[in-house]
Design an enzyme around this catalytic site. Structure first.
Site, PDB file in Angstrom:
ATOM      1  N   ASN A 289       5.321   6.264  -1.054  1.00  0.00           N
ATOM      2  CA  ASN A 289       5.139   5.440   0.138  1.00  0.00           C
ATOM      3  C   ASN A 289       6.311   4.480   0.352  1.00  0.00           C
ATOM      4  O   ASN A 289       6.201   3.518   1.102  1.00  0.00           O
ATOM      5  CB  ASN A 289       3.829   4.663   0.062  1.00  0.00           C
ATOM      6  CG  ASN A 289       3.348   4.231   1.437  1.00  0.00           C
ATOM      7  OD1 ASN A 289       3.421   4.994   2.391  1.00  0.00           O
ATOM      8  ND2 ASN A 289       2.873   3.000   1.551  1.00  0.00           N
ATOM      9  N   ARG A 290       7.437   4.753  -0.314  1.00  0.00           N
ATOM     10  CA  ARG A 290       8.691   4.038  -0.072  1.00  0.00           C
ATOM     11  C   ARG A 290       9.839   5.033   0.138  1.00  0.00           C
ATOM     12  O   ARG A 290      10.987   4.627   0.197  1.00  0.00           O
ATOM     13  CB  ARG A 290       9.045   3.119  -1.264  1.00  0.00           C
ATOM     14  CG  ARG A 290       8.011   2.069  -1.613  1.00  0.00           C
ATOM     15  CD  ARG A 290       7.874   1.019  -0.523  1.00  0.00           C
ATOM     16  NE  ARG A 290       6.919   0.003  -0.930  1.00  0.00           N
ATOM     17  CZ  ARG A 290       5.606   0.122  -0.810  1.00  0.00           C
ATOM     18  NH1 ARG A 290       5.089   1.223  -0.285  1.00  0.00           N
ATOM     19  NH2 ARG A 290       4.801  -0.851  -1.195  1.00  0.00           N
ATOM     20  N   SER A 343      -6.081   2.443  -1.545  1.00  0.00           N
ATOM     21  CA  SER A 343      -6.954   1.397  -2.061  1.00  0.00           C
ATOM     22  C   SER A 343      -6.062   0.430  -2.812  1.00  0.00           C
ATOM     23  O   SER A 343      -4.982   0.806  -3.254  1.00  0.00           O
ATOM     24  CB  SER A 343      -8.018   1.980  -2.989  1.00  0.00           C
ATOM     25  OG  SER A 343      -7.481   2.378  -4.220  1.00  0.00           O
ATOM     26  N   TYR A 344      -6.456  -0.776  -2.904  1.00  0.00           N
ATOM     27  CA  TYR A 344      -7.683  -1.373  -2.402  1.00  0.00           C
ATOM     28  C   TYR A 344      -7.303  -2.576  -1.561  1.00  0.00           C
ATOM     29  O   TYR A 344      -6.134  -2.906  -1.457  1.00  0.00           O
ATOM     30  CB  TYR A 344      -8.549  -1.858  -3.591  1.00  0.00           C
ATOM     31  CG  TYR A 344      -7.824  -2.816  -4.505  1.00  0.00           C
ATOM     32  CD1 TYR A 344      -7.916  -4.184  -4.333  1.00  0.00           C
ATOM     33  CD2 TYR A 344      -7.001  -2.330  -5.513  1.00  0.00           C
ATOM     34  CE1 TYR A 344      -7.227  -5.056  -5.150  1.00  0.00           C
ATOM     35  CE2 TYR A 344      -6.309  -3.197  -6.323  1.00  0.00           C
ATOM     36  CZ  TYR A 344      -6.416  -4.556  -6.155  1.00  0.00           C
ATOM     37  OH  TYR A 344      -5.703  -5.417  -6.967  1.00  0.00           O
ATOM     38  N   TYR A 394       2.106  -6.952   3.159  1.00  0.00           N
ATOM     39  CA  TYR A 394       3.433  -7.158   2.598  1.00  0.00           C
ATOM     40  C   TYR A 394       4.451  -6.347   3.362  1.00  0.00           C
ATOM     41  O   TYR A 394       4.096  -5.396   4.061  1.00  0.00           O
ATOM     42  CB  TYR A 394       3.488  -6.727   1.132  1.00  0.00           C
ATOM     43  CG  TYR A 394       3.056  -5.301   0.934  1.00  0.00           C
ATOM     44  CD1 TYR A 394       3.898  -4.241   1.216  1.00  0.00           C
ATOM     45  CD2 TYR A 394       1.771  -5.016   0.479  1.00  0.00           C
ATOM     46  CE1 TYR A 394       3.491  -2.934   1.050  1.00  0.00           C
ATOM     47  CE2 TYR A 394       1.368  -3.708   0.303  1.00  0.00           C
ATOM     48  CZ  TYR A 394       2.226  -2.674   0.589  1.00  0.00           C
ATOM     49  OH  TYR A 394       1.817  -1.376   0.417  1.00  0.00           O
ATOM     50  N   GLU A 417      -6.582   0.447   3.719  1.00  0.00           N
ATOM     51  CA  GLU A 417      -6.859   0.093   2.328  1.00  0.00           C
ATOM     52  C   GLU A 417      -8.376   0.011   2.155  1.00  0.00           C
ATOM     53  O   GLU A 417      -9.034  -0.825   2.764  1.00  0.00           O
ATOM     54  CB  GLU A 417      -6.219  -1.248   1.971  1.00  0.00           C
ATOM     55  CG  GLU A 417      -4.703  -1.271   2.091  1.00  0.00           C
ATOM     56  CD  GLU A 417      -4.022  -0.521   0.965  1.00  0.00           C
ATOM     57  OE1 GLU A 417      -4.685  -0.239  -0.045  1.00  0.00           O
ATOM     58  OE2 GLU A 417      -2.832  -0.226   1.095  1.00  0.00           O
TER      59      GLU A 417
END
Length: 457
Positions: A289-290, A343-344, A394, A417
């Site tokens: 996810n980056r 999650s979460y 974030y 999430e």
């Protein structure tokens, strides 16, 4: 200013890399702490320390680093005393111990998984249990066999370790219709995957993984599976589900990060990344996810291969992200809704993630989140927060949802999430799978109804 442990404390552990790849990682006597931050100076110092915390087997599970909000962190037994001293002497930060022994919680959950029989078994599958990747792929085959007029399987590609990235397609093969009942020329499609921003293990202002994409977030695939089965088993029975299934085609990838997910079952329950080799011999994988080619490796990502938020050697360095991006790109003219389950933290979010700024379409996207959150809350009263990723949890550059929106032009792109808010975190008990599935289904049905009105008119 570099944050280090107090000079009063001898640091025994300078690196936290376990080179024994054959052993199942033990979390015996690891503790889960909730840090209580009361001012911005503490936030800044904890944030800076989080960048090197993994060297000391200190792993930040939290998504947000803000004052007056607990920061959740796991601490290895050998670092408990030194970290406690650092918090007390250097930062004046107080904390509670939420779990005295993470390892015992993992072992207890394993035992319950093995000994307790399912109370929600349908089509020869226990929907109230977590399942290894082989059983999930067998479930996909079972759905195709059981619902041949609605379900088919597809393979996005093979992972680094040569596992299939296998998904389920749901389509009624009926034409979608406008509000006035007239058929539309081309039915639109929806993509869901399990994987999503996870409460990052130790990031700047990170959050968790969107499991499926982040390996340890088991509730994400489980929720995806529950929703998919609900659509199939209730088609022609429930009018709302029947209508929504007729209006869209669905591509569902229960587990995105198949290698990482398999590793959480065989070697390390709390593993996050992929399993590819890196430039450092004892450090494996990148954060999927980056790794996307949109504002890659800027804020909220790391170039350190040992870091849980390592962005990879280049955009799409991971074969898993590259293949999914190609699959979506080939269908971007039909896909109008993308959702990435993680999650979460109980959040329903939209772009952008690489910045706290909002795109021009934010209100259109966020109004859909509001519809979803309200419908979800109506089931069990579970409270979700909605907003854009960068401001809600974030900054995270190179994330999936920014790419699906910014490059593939999928306006209704979301990151969700799931449960909970930190009591169990990545170790959500199996007895919460069905409630999570039920409320998330309600939220997603409301969101699909909202999207339908904007796509078809």
């Amino acid at each position: 200013m570099k944050i280090v442990f107090s000079s009063l404390v001898a640091i025994v552990l300078l690196a936290a890399i376990d080179s024994n790849e054959n052993a199942y990682k033990s979390y015996s006597q690891y503790q889960l702490w909730h840090l209580h931050i009361v001012n911005n100076e503490q936030v800044a110092k904890i944030l800076e320390f989080s960048r090197i915390a993994y060297r000391h087997k200190i792993n930040f599970w939290s998504d947000e680093f803000r004052k007056d909000m607990p920061i959740i962190v796991s601490v290895a037994p050998e670092s408990i005393e030194s970290f406690a001293t650092y918090l007390s002497k250097e930062l004046n930060v107080k904390y509670d111990v939420a779990m005295k022994d993470i390892g015992s919680v993992i072992e207890q959950q394993k035992l319950i998984h093995e000994l307790e029989s399912s109370t929600y078994n349908a089509d020869d599958f226990a929907y109230d249990k977590y399942h290894p990747i082989e059983e999930i792929h067998a479930w996909i085959d079972k759905m195709v066999q059981t619902y041949p007029n609605l379900a088919s399987s597809f393979v996005v590609g093979q992972s680094y370790e040569k596992r299939d990235q296998k998904g389920l397609k749901i389509s009624s093969n009926k034409a979608a219709v406008k509000r006035d009942g007239t058929p539309v020329n081309a039915k639109k499609a929806v993509w869901w995957d399990g994987g999503t921003p996870d409460n990052d293990s130790h990031t700047f202002s990170q959050k968790h993984n969107f499991l499926g994409i982040h390996a340890r977030e088991w509730i994400s695939p489980a929720t995806n599976i529950y929703i998919a089965h609900a659509l199939l088993s209730n088609y022609s029975i429930d009018p709302t589900i029947t209508h929504i299934v007729d209006q869209f085609d669905y591509y569902i990838l229960p587990v995105f990060n198949v290698d990482g997910y398999a590793y959480t079952w065989s070697k390390d329950r709390l593993w996050r990344k992929t399993r590819s080799k890196t430039s450092k011999p004892n450090c494996f994988g990148a954060d999927p996810n980056r790794n996307w080619d949109y504002q890659w490796c800027e804020g909220g990502a790391s170039r350190d291969p040992c870091d849980d938020i390592y962005c990879g050697s280049k955009p799409f360095s991971e074969v898993e992200t590259l293949q999914v991006s190609k699959f979506i790109s080939d269908r971007k003219d039909s896909i109008v809704h993308y959702i990435n389950f993680h999650s979460y933290s109980q959040l329903w979010m939209t772009p952008w993630g690489y910045t706290t700024k909002k795109p021009a379409q934010f209100k259109l996207q966020d109004d859909g989140s509001a519809q979803a959150v309200a419908a979800l809350r109506a089931v069990f009263g579970t409270q979700y927060v909605h907003g854009n990723i960068g401001e809600t949890i974030y900054v995270a550059s190179g994330n999936t949802v920014d790419w699906t929106f910014g490059t593939a032009n999928i306006t209704f792109s979301y990151a969700v999430e799931l449960r909970d808010t930190g009591k169990y975190g990545f170790l959500l008990p199996e007895n919460q799978i069905i409630p999570s599935g039920q409320e998330t289904l309600a939220g997603e049905l409301a969101l699909l109804k909202y999207i339908e009105g904007h796509v078809y008119g």
